[in-house]
Write an enzyme that holds these catalytic residues in place. Sequence first.
Site, short mmCIF file in Angstrom:
data_model
loop_
_atom_site.label_atom_id
_atom_site.label_comp_id
_atom_site.label_asym_id
_atom_site.label_seq_id
_atom_site.Cartn_x
_atom_site.Cartn_y
_atom_site.Cartn_z
CD GLU A 45 -0.38 -1.45 3.09
OE1 GLU A 45 -0.52 -1.59 4.31
OE2 GLU A 45 -0.21 -2.41 2.32
CG ASN A 46 5.14 1.11 0.46
OD1 ASN A 46 4.65 0.05 0.09
ND2 ASN A 46 6.43 1.31 0.49
#
Length: 214
Positions: A45-46
Amino acid sequence: MSLDRILTRAAQEICDGQTVNLGIGLPTMLVNHLPPERDVMIHSENGILGSGAKATHETANPSLIDAGGTYITSRPGAAFFDSAVSFAMIRRSKLDLSVMGAFEVDQEGNLANWKIPGKFSPGIGGAMELAQKTRNILILCTHQDKHGNSKILKKCTLPLTAEKCVTRIITDMAVMDVTREGLLLKEIADGLTIEQVVQATDADLILGEEIGRF
């Protein structure tokens, strides 16, 4: 080792063509247990789609990390983007599977994996949205905590990450599916008996007609 048992069994859940998010902790170790020929896109998710194995000291790129801050590699076809795009993918349910750890999980599929009252927590992070929006949630954890208490409960006692989101649980002792009727015991670890697994589990287990081994 029990963690290797969990990861080896969990690798069988990852299929060619899937887009999969690996949560912080034990799940991030899963990428190193996947066969090299497995054609899967690992999402972080980064801002990465197409994560590869963990980087070595020689190959580490300071700009390439996963959500847990570990240096990683990327596979051919990988894409990089900002967090807004990454979370848009999550919120639109574009992930086939999220693999997450747990402090507690219960027989209704409720998940608690972000906060133990009285202990520091950096926040819930992306776990809440992953748990709510991913099609299938696979939980990897030890069956009991360091005090010998079951992590597989009738009802979670810790603050929830999400309600009724879990699909399957893999521990060092068993593989269990969350069903409408309750928690179905599918497999037990080699060297254990069904009675030992039931005794180590706070949740009520439904015993399947055929219980495999792993």
